[in-house]
Scaffold this active site. Sequence first.
Site, PDB file in Angstrom:
ATOM      1  N   GLN A  98      31.181  61.707  49.987  1.00 13.26           N
ATOM      2  CA  GLN A  98      30.925  61.939  48.562  1.00 13.26           C
ATOM      3  C   GLN A  98      31.465  63.314  48.161  1.00 13.26           C
ATOM      4  O   GLN A  98      31.455  63.678  46.998  1.00 13.26           O
ATOM      5  CB  GLN A  98      29.417  61.895  48.291  1.00 13.26           C
ATOM      6  N   VAL A 100      34.028  66.483  47.553  1.00 11.86           N
ATOM      7  CA  VAL A 100      35.345  66.600  46.925  1.00 11.86           C
ATOM      8  C   VAL A 100      36.051  67.860  47.417  1.00 11.86           C
ATOM      9  O   VAL A 100      37.050  68.286  46.843  1.00 11.86           O
ATOM     10  CB  VAL A 100      35.195  66.620  45.377  1.00 11.86           C
ATOM     11  N   ASP A 101      35.510  68.461  48.513  1.00  9.61           N
ATOM     12  CA  ASP A 101      35.975  69.785  48.934  1.00  9.61           C
ATOM     13  C   ASP A 101      37.135  69.781  49.928  1.00  9.61           C
ATOM     14  O   ASP A 101      37.674  70.839  50.262  1.00  9.61           O
ATOM     15  CB  ASP A 101      34.789  70.598  49.510  1.00  9.61           C
ATOM     16  N   HIS A 116      34.272  60.095  45.682  1.00 11.79           N
ATOM     17  CA  HIS A 116      34.128  60.731  44.364  1.00 11.79           C
ATOM     18  C   HIS A 116      35.351  61.545  43.957  1.00 11.79           C
ATOM     19  O   HIS A 116      35.260  62.358  43.049  1.00 11.79           O
ATOM     20  CB  HIS A 116      32.870  61.628  44.361  1.00 11.79           C
ATOM     21  N   CYS A 124      45.672  61.319  35.015  1.00  6.82           N
ATOM     22  CA  CYS A 124      45.812  61.154  33.575  1.00  6.82           C
ATOM     23  C   CYS A 124      44.481  60.691  32.972  1.00  6.82           C
ATOM     24  O   CYS A 124      43.804  59.832  33.538  1.00  6.82           O
ATOM     25  CB  CYS A 124      46.920  60.129  33.297  1.00  6.82           C
ATOM     26  N   CYS A 150      52.738  59.511  29.980  1.00  2.00           N
ATOM     27  CA  CYS A 150      52.294  59.143  28.624  1.00  2.00           C
ATOM     28  C   CYS A 150      51.943  60.346  27.753  1.00  2.00           C
ATOM     29  O   CYS A 150      51.660  60.195  26.566  1.00  2.00           O
ATOM     30  CB  CYS A 150      51.097  58.185  28.694  1.00  2.00           C
ATOM     31  N   SER A 189      21.246  63.455  49.776  1.00  4.75           N
ATOM     32  CA  SER A 189      19.891  63.193  49.279  1.00  4.75           C
ATOM     33  C   SER A 189      19.668  61.699  49.042  1.00  4.75           C
ATOM     34  O   SER A 189      18.542  61.267  48.834  1.00  4.75           O
ATOM     35  CB  SER A 189      19.661  63.966  47.969  1.00  4.75           C
TER      36      SER A 189
HETATM   37  N1  APR Z   1      22.507  69.950  57.105  1.00  5.83           N
HETATM   38  C1  APR Z   1      22.087  68.706  56.710  1.00  5.83           C
HETATM   39  N2  APR Z   1      21.596  68.452  55.490  1.00  5.83           N
HETATM   40  C2  APR Z   1      21.522  69.494  54.631  1.00  5.83           C
HETATM   41  C3  APR Z   1      21.917  70.812  54.965  1.00  5.83           C
HETATM   42  C4  APR Z   1      22.433  71.016  56.283  1.00  5.83           C
HETATM   43  N3  APR Z   1      22.845  72.220  56.707  1.00  5.83           N
HETATM   44  N4  APR Z   1      21.698  71.607  53.898  1.00  5.83           N
HETATM   45  C5  APR Z   1      21.200  70.819  52.930  1.00  5.83           C
HETATM   46  N5  APR Z   1      21.096  69.548  53.356  1.00  5.83           N
HETATM   47  C6  APR Z   1      20.637  68.346  52.639  1.00  5.83           C
HETATM   48  C7  APR Z   1      19.633  68.592  51.548  1.00  5.83           C
HETATM   49  O1  APR Z   1      18.326  68.586  52.107  1.00  5.83           O
HETATM   50  C8  APR Z   1      19.878  67.427  50.591  1.00  5.83           C
HETATM   51  O2  APR Z   1      19.020  66.328  50.892  1.00  5.83           O
HETATM   52  O3  APR Z   1      21.759  67.813  51.985  1.00  5.83           O
HETATM   53  C9  APR Z   1      21.324  67.013  50.879  1.00  5.83           C
HETATM   54  C10 APR Z   1      22.282  67.257  49.730  1.00  5.83           C
HETATM   55  O4  APR Z   1      21.921  66.413  48.657  1.00  5.83           O
HETATM   56  P1  APR Z   1      22.701  66.473  47.253  1.00  5.83           P
HETATM   57  O5  APR Z   1      22.824  67.886  46.789  1.00  5.83           O
HETATM   58  O6  APR Z   1      22.056  65.511  46.337  1.00  5.83           O
HETATM   59  O7  APR Z   1      24.193  66.011  47.649  1.00  5.83           O
HETATM   60  P2  APR Z   1      24.815  64.546  47.702  1.00  5.83           P
HETATM   61  O8  APR Z   1      23.841  63.572  48.250  1.00  5.83           O
HETATM   62  O9  APR Z   1      26.121  64.691  48.367  1.00  5.83           O
HETATM   63  O10 APR Z   1      25.035  64.245  46.166  1.00  5.83           O
HETATM   64  C11 APR Z   1      25.642  63.027  45.803  1.00  5.83           C
HETATM   65  O11 APR Z   1      25.703  63.741  43.535  1.00  5.83           O
HETATM   66  O12 APR Z   1      26.188  65.067  41.655  1.00  5.83           O
HETATM   67  C12 APR Z   1      26.641  64.185  42.563  1.00  5.83           C
HETATM   68  O13 APR Z   1      28.886  63.740  42.722  1.00  5.83           O
HETATM   69  C13 APR Z   1      27.903  64.589  43.281  1.00  5.83           C
HETATM   70  O14 APR Z   1      28.765  63.667  45.348  1.00  5.83           O
HETATM   71  C14 APR Z   1      27.630  64.230  44.726  1.00  5.83           C
HETATM   72  C15 APR Z   1      26.493  63.220  44.583  1.00  5.83           C
END
Ligand code: APR
Length: 243
Positions: A98, A100-101, A116, A124, A150, A189
Amino acid sequence: MRSLGLERYRRVVVLTGAGISVASGLPTFRGPGGLWERPGATIVNASTMQSDPGRVRSLFDEMRALALRAEPNAAHRALARAEESLAARGSTLTLLTQNVDGLHQRAGSQNVVELHGSLFRVRCSNPACSTEPVLLAASHSGVASACSSCGATMRPDIVLFDEPMAAKPEWDAKRSLRECDLFVAVGTSGTVSPASNFVRSAAYAGARTILVNLEPMSPAHPDFHEQILGRAEDVLPRLLESA
Ligand code: APR
């Protein structure tokens, strides 16, 4: 913690989220320090792209600058090594991210499905235009350019809330999930679909399913058979170690 015994699996699928890049210095979206939880932050979605495209561009310009300064960490590298050792046995590891880095590719992972999009491409903004996304130069200034075909404005090649995932990554993800015998989700998450439901397809396909995350998923997803709480950069190198 014991190794998973990767050599027993033939079709491994790993889903990653923002948590895997925390040790590289990049923020998550949710939880402490999360991008969407900063004071005054609001989620950017399809309608922000219409009403305030400059805001969308500046958010992703900021993220691109951070990503360019970051380096892959031990978790990214462990996944790249695992892909290589599985390939040597005629097995596969498909990395559905997920993120984009671009850090998985920089760590050496080859079979990466960017669900993503990417901070390093623009596309475009005209949905009727079929021009392929364009790679951004590292020196990109963030100024909107025009489509060479375009003339419409180019926009970040990133899936915003209320926008569908591109057909190709969705197809590739579904195909890998249908065949998988081991599914590991890392640093996510589990709140954003469709990725949050991939574990369901993997379990249905008969795969062993494992969540590696700093904190428990809330609410818990019943299709995860095992949960390993810890930092991805500590857990993955041990978990994916070859026998
Ligand atoms: N190791 C493992 N897990 C970790 C660590 C770590 N060092 N640090 C943080 N986390 C966990 C957090 O506890 C959290 O549950 O990573 C999770 C990150 O959750 P989100 O910030 O919701 O990221 P993600 O699930 O990738 O989000 C999904 O949401 O806004 C959109 O497009 C965006 O791709 C992204 C999508």
